[in-house]
Write an enzyme that holds these catalytic residues in place. Structure first.
Site, PDB file in Angstrom:
ATOM      1  N   ASN A   1       0.808  -1.223   0.000  1.00 60.00           N
ATOM      2  CA  ASN A   1       0.000   0.000   0.000  1.00 60.00           C
ATOM      3  C   ASN A   1       0.841   1.273   0.000  1.00 60.00           C
ATOM      4  O   ASN A   1       0.312   2.361  -0.153  1.00 60.00           O
ATOM      5  CB  ASN A   1      -0.968  -0.023   1.183  1.00 60.00           C
ATOM      6  CG  ASN A   1      -2.075  -1.018   0.936  1.00 60.00           C
ATOM      7  OD1 ASN A   1      -2.215  -1.541  -0.168  1.00 60.00           O
ATOM      8  ND2 ASN A   1      -2.861  -1.297   1.960  1.00 60.00           N
TER       9      ASN A   1
ATOM     10  N   CYS B   1     -16.708  -2.961  -5.141  1.00 61.60           N
ATOM     11  CA  CYS B   1     -15.652  -3.649  -4.397  1.00 61.60           C
ATOM     12  C   CYS B   1     -16.293  -4.548  -3.347  1.00 61.60           C
ATOM     13  O   CYS B   1     -17.277  -4.164  -2.717  1.00 61.60           O
ATOM     14  CB  CYS B   1     -14.739  -2.638  -3.712  1.00 61.60           C
ATOM     15  SG  CYS B   1     -13.434  -3.421  -2.750  1.00 61.60           S
TER      16      CYS B   1
ATOM     17  N   ARG C   1     -16.957   2.034  -2.076  1.00 63.11           N
ATOM     18  CA  ARG C   1     -15.664   2.750  -2.097  1.00 63.11           C
ATOM     19  C   ARG C   1     -15.686   3.852  -3.150  1.00 63.11           C
ATOM     20  O   ARG C   1     -14.994   3.780  -4.161  1.00 63.11           O
ATOM     21  CB  ARG C   1     -14.518   1.785  -2.343  1.00 63.11           C
ATOM     22  CG  ARG C   1     -14.386   0.741  -1.254  1.00 63.11           C
ATOM     23  CD  ARG C   1     -13.193  -0.135  -1.446  1.00 63.11           C
ATOM     24  NE  ARG C   1     -11.942   0.570  -1.219  1.00 63.11           N
ATOM     25  CZ  ARG C   1     -10.744  -0.009  -1.380  1.00 63.11           C
ATOM     26  NH1 ARG C   1     -10.691  -1.267  -1.789  1.00 63.11           N
ATOM     27  NH2 ARG C   1      -9.642   0.642  -1.150  1.00 63.11           N
TER      28      ARG C   1
ATOM     29  N   ASP D   1      -7.486  -3.261   7.768  1.00 67.60           N
ATOM     30  CA  ASP D   1      -6.859  -4.351   7.012  1.00 67.60           C
ATOM     31  C   ASP D   1      -6.370  -5.498   7.895  1.00 67.60           C
ATOM     32  O   ASP D   1      -5.864  -6.491   7.384  1.00 67.60           O
ATOM     33  CB  ASP D   1      -5.694  -3.809   6.174  1.00 67.60           C
ATOM     34  CG  ASP D   1      -6.164  -2.830   5.100  1.00 67.60           C
ATOM     35  OD1 ASP D   1      -5.322  -2.108   4.558  1.00 67.60           O
ATOM     36  OD2 ASP D   1      -7.379  -2.790   4.839  1.00 67.60           O
TER      37      ASP D   1
ATOM     38  N   ARG E   1      -2.530 -10.989  -4.255  1.00 66.42           N
ATOM     39  CA  ARG E   1      -2.512  -9.545  -4.512  1.00 66.42           C
ATOM     40  C   ARG E   1      -1.719  -8.791  -3.461  1.00 66.42           C
ATOM     41  O   ARG E   1      -1.218  -7.701  -3.715  1.00 66.42           O
ATOM     42  CB  ARG E   1      -3.941  -9.004  -4.517  1.00 66.42           C
ATOM     43  CG  ARG E   1      -4.841  -9.603  -5.591  1.00 66.42           C
ATOM     44  CD  ARG E   1      -6.136  -8.876  -5.615  1.00 66.42           C
ATOM     45  NE  ARG E   1      -5.865  -7.444  -5.756  1.00 66.42           N
ATOM     46  CZ  ARG E   1      -6.834  -6.541  -5.797  1.00 66.42           C
ATOM     47  NH1 ARG E   1      -8.088  -6.934  -5.674  1.00 66.42           N
ATOM     48  NH2 ARG E   1      -6.553  -5.268  -5.923  1.00 66.42           N
TER      49      ARG E   1
HETATM   50  C1  EPZ Z   1      -6.366   2.329   1.406  1.00 65.95           C
HETATM   51  O1  EPZ Z   1      -7.503   2.351   0.536  1.00 65.95           O
HETATM   52  C2  EPZ Z   1      -5.807   0.906   1.328  1.00 65.95           C
HETATM   53  N1  EPZ Z   1      -5.507   0.574  -0.049  1.00 65.95           N
HETATM   54  C3  EPZ Z   1      -6.849  -0.085   1.848  1.00 65.95           C
HETATM   55  O2  EPZ Z   1      -6.223  -1.372   1.902  1.00 65.95           O
HETATM   56  C4  EPZ Z   1      -7.228   0.291   3.270  1.00 65.95           C
HETATM   57  O3  EPZ Z   1      -8.243  -0.568   3.708  1.00 65.95           O
HETATM   58  C5  EPZ Z   1      -7.746   1.745   3.293  1.00 65.95           C
HETATM   59  O4  EPZ Z   1      -6.747   2.634   2.756  1.00 65.95           O
HETATM   60  C6  EPZ Z   1      -8.068   2.225   4.702  1.00 65.95           C
HETATM   61  O5  EPZ Z   1      -6.970   2.104   5.522  1.00 65.95           O
HETATM   62  C7  EPZ Z   1      -4.319   0.973  -0.579  1.00 65.95           C
HETATM   63  O6  EPZ Z   1      -3.541   1.664   0.012  1.00 65.95           O
HETATM   64  C8  EPZ Z   1      -4.017   0.514  -1.966  1.00 65.95           C
HETATM   65  P1  EPZ Z   1      -9.726   5.276   1.995  1.00 65.95           P
HETATM   66  P2  EPZ Z   1      -8.223   3.741   0.168  1.00 65.95           P
HETATM   67  O7  EPZ Z   1      -9.905   6.231   0.859  1.00 65.95           O
HETATM   68  O8  EPZ Z   1      -7.263   4.855   0.231  1.00 65.95           O
HETATM   69  C9  EPZ Z   1     -14.323   6.419   2.117  1.00 65.95           C
HETATM   70  C10 EPZ Z   1      -5.909  -3.666   1.468  1.00 65.95           C
HETATM   71  O9  EPZ Z   1      -6.502  -4.632   1.998  1.00 65.95           O
HETATM   72  N2  EPZ Z   1     -14.035   7.264   0.932  1.00 65.95           N
HETATM   73  O10 EPZ Z   1      -8.825   5.686   3.087  1.00 65.95           O
HETATM   74  O11 EPZ Z   1      -8.968   3.510  -1.084  1.00 65.95           O
HETATM   75  C11 EPZ Z   1     -14.156   4.920   1.814  1.00 65.95           C
HETATM   76  O12 EPZ Z   1     -15.310   4.396   1.220  1.00 65.95           O
HETATM   77  C12 EPZ Z   1      -6.719  -2.407   1.042  1.00 65.95           C
HETATM   78  O13 EPZ Z   1      -4.698  -3.632   1.276  1.00 65.95           O
HETATM   79  C13 EPZ Z   1     -15.033   8.090   0.440  1.00 65.95           C
HETATM   80  O14 EPZ Z   1     -16.144   8.126   0.961  1.00 65.95           O
HETATM   81  O15 EPZ Z   1      -9.247   3.871   1.400  1.00 65.95           O
HETATM   82  C14 EPZ Z   1     -13.863   4.367   3.201  1.00 65.95           C
HETATM   83  O16 EPZ Z   1     -15.053   4.174   3.880  1.00 65.95           O
HETATM   84  C15 EPZ Z   1      -8.196  -2.626   1.119  1.00 65.95           C
HETATM   85  N3  EPZ Z   1     -14.745   8.850  -0.652  1.00 65.95           N
HETATM   86  C16 EPZ Z   1     -13.054   5.496   3.845  1.00 65.95           C
HETATM   87  O17 EPZ Z   1     -13.329   6.687   3.114  1.00 65.95           O
HETATM   88  C17 EPZ Z   1     -13.510   8.851  -1.252  1.00 65.95           C
HETATM   89  O18 EPZ Z   1     -13.301   9.571  -2.247  1.00 65.95           O
HETATM   90  C18 EPZ Z   1     -11.539   5.261   3.865  1.00 65.95           C
HETATM   91  O19 EPZ Z   1     -11.157   4.881   2.571  1.00 65.95           O
HETATM   92  C19 EPZ Z   1     -12.513   8.006  -0.725  1.00 65.95           C
HETATM   93  C20 EPZ Z   1     -12.795   7.211   0.380  1.00 65.95           C
END
Ligand code: EPZ
Length: 436
Positions: free
Chosen positions: A23, A129, A134, A322, A414
């Site tokens: 990540n 997803c 997401r 995670d 992955r």
């Molecule tokens: C990162 O995803 C990680 N992925 C995820 O890991 C991890 O679960 C997540 O951060 C939270 O820690 C990578 O780094 C590649 P977020 P990200 O945007 O950045 C909401 C794994 O298992 N949100 O921080 O996509 C979203 O729906 C993966 O390795 C919005 O509403 O997660 C969630 O509820 C899975 N609008 C929350 O924010 C947006 O535009 C946090 O998501 C973006 C996010």
């Protein structure tokens, strides 16, 4: 569609080397789109998601070369993998097509760098997803605030920067579930080449944000406050390629800590940064798992009795979503009732049904799971559904009575590098069964 066959019951013992962070590698590789010359990244793991990002960068005019693991000159640390060189060869390309984006949501990370460096981007809108809703609305809103004009066309996010250069400003990036990790990194990257200063309020504080900011500053960016909810980015005209080592994978590290606990084993974890896992160690300590550090080496060992606990996933530095599934697998054997609340992805419970197939007693109630500990789990045929859920099934299989078959382990490939080899080296009875 390979499967794993695991005969449970072996205590894990020995030393395991933690890989570089998936990540952190993904957004950092995307950020290289903004740098002139060559960037050399060390510690990038070999994973199918990394291969997808390499393919995406290739489609965006990058030359990506993976050195041999034993390339002496460059490597001064853990040598699981050779360094990765990324150089830009063609800046006319700015389309991240559906066939690549559909395989990996983190493709969205190229949006900010493309808009900042090339003034335009077409990125396929990430689809549904398995771990829940997401959206990318915060990414869009942040980039709009820096001057991007967006439209959605045939499932693609189409962005252009009138006047060719983004303009810095103060913006709020918090969402309903709190800060966004990749959203913060996308806006931070874009702001690095924008005109003037950008202040991101409500920024994510994850170590992956910190790692990307460190790389960008080495490339010539001016970023302050990373690791805090308020990031200050003074835009610069150019960024130049550098050498950078990716941070260790804190989620893989946490997974192996739980592997030690669930098998009543004793592990030595190499290339692990305990400072990134404070909330995890806190919960494991409550469960009765001993995590210690001696001369830079981390040891994980378990008490026979696993105490039940309450845990709520939170943005960093809270307990990471995670590791929620992996902790649930451990608490399924707890001596009492544990309560797990998922605040980041409220629907992230596909592993519950599969753990119950192995004799777990877990009941889902909205964004909370009530885990009634049982004396033992039974081997069974189960299905991997997403990356971390499949890690939880592997952990359950390591301790279950009899044999567990886990199908669709492509999910685990992955995010976990050579997991069955690493586990076998620690005494686990696990084999990969290749699909005929
Ligand atoms: C990162 O995803 C990680 N992925 C995820 O890991 C991890 O679960 C997540 O951060 C939270 O820690 C990578 O780094 C590649 P977020 P990200 O945007 O950045 C909401 C794994 O298992 N949100 O921080 O996509 C979203 O729906 C993966 O390795 C919005 O509403 O997660 C969630 O509820 C899975 N609008 C929350 O924010 C947006 O535009 C946090 O998501 C973006 C996010």
């Amino acid at each position: 569609m390979d499967s794993f066959l695991i005969r449970g019951g072996n205590r894990l013992k020995g030393r395991v080397e933690i890989s570089g962070s998936k990540n952190s590698s993904l957004p950092i590789m995307a950020a290289c789109l903004m740098a002139g010359g060559k960037t050399t990244l060390k510690g990038v793991p070999r994973l199918s998601d990394i291969d997808s990002m390499i393919k995406l960068l290739g489609a965006l005019g990058c030359d990506v070369y993976r050195h041999d693991a034993n390339t002496p000159a460059l490597d001064d640390g853990p040598s699981l993998n050779g360094p990765l060189d990324i150089s830009i060869t063609d800046e006319t390309k700015s389309v991240a097509a559906y066939d690549i984006v559909k395989t990996m949501r983190a493709s969205i990370c190229v949006l900010g760098p493309l808009l900042a460096k090339r003034g335009q981007a077409v990125v396929s809108m990430p689809g549904g997803c398995l771990i829940g809703d997401r959206p990318v609305d915060l990414h869009i809103r942040g980039l709009q605030k820096l001057g991007t004009e967006f439209r959605v066309e045939k499932g693609n996010i189409v962005g252009t920067v009138p006047g060719g250069r983004l303009k810095g400003r103060r913006l709020y990036l918090g969402g309903a579930q709190g800060p966004t990790v990749l959203g913060t990194i996308n806006i931070m990257c874009a702001a690095a080449l924008a005109e003037g200063e950008t202040v991101i309020v409500g920024a994510a504080c994850e170590p992956e944000v910190w790692d990307c900011a460190t790389l960008l500053n080495k490339m010539g960016a001016k970023i302050k406050g990373f690791g805090t909810p308020e990031l200050h980015v003074e835009g610069v005209d150019n960024l130049t390629g550098v050498e950078h080592r990716i941070i260790p994978d804190r989620i893989e590290c946490g997974t192996f800590m739980i592997a030690a606990a669930i098998t009543n084993g004793e592990l030595e974890l190499k290339n692990c940064n305990l400072d990134h896992l404070v909330a995890v160690v806190d919960r494991l300590d409550e469960v009765g798992v001993r995590i210690s550090r001696e001369n830079g080496t981390i040891f994980a060992a378990s008490a026979r009795r696993l105490n039940p606990v309450e845990m709520t996933t939170q943005p960093y530095p809270g307990f990471p979503t995670d590791l929620q599934a992996q902790l649930m697998a451990l608490l399924a054997l707890g001596d009492g009732i544990s309560v797990i609340t998922e605040r980041i992805f409220p629907d992230r419970f596909l592993h519950v049904g599969e753990l119950n197939r192995m004799g777990g007693r877990i009941r889902k109630d909205g964004a909370t799971a009530i885990v009634q500990g049982v004396k033992e789990l039974q081997g069974a045929s189960v299905m991997a559904s997403d990356l971390r859920a499949s890690a939880a099934l592997v952990l359950a299989g390591l301790v279950a009575k009899g044999t567990t078959q886990i199908d669709r382990v492509y999910h685990i490939d992955r995010g976990y590098e050579k997991i069955e080899q690493k586990l076998r080296a620690l005494g686990a009875d696990i084999v990969r069964v290749k699909e005929k």
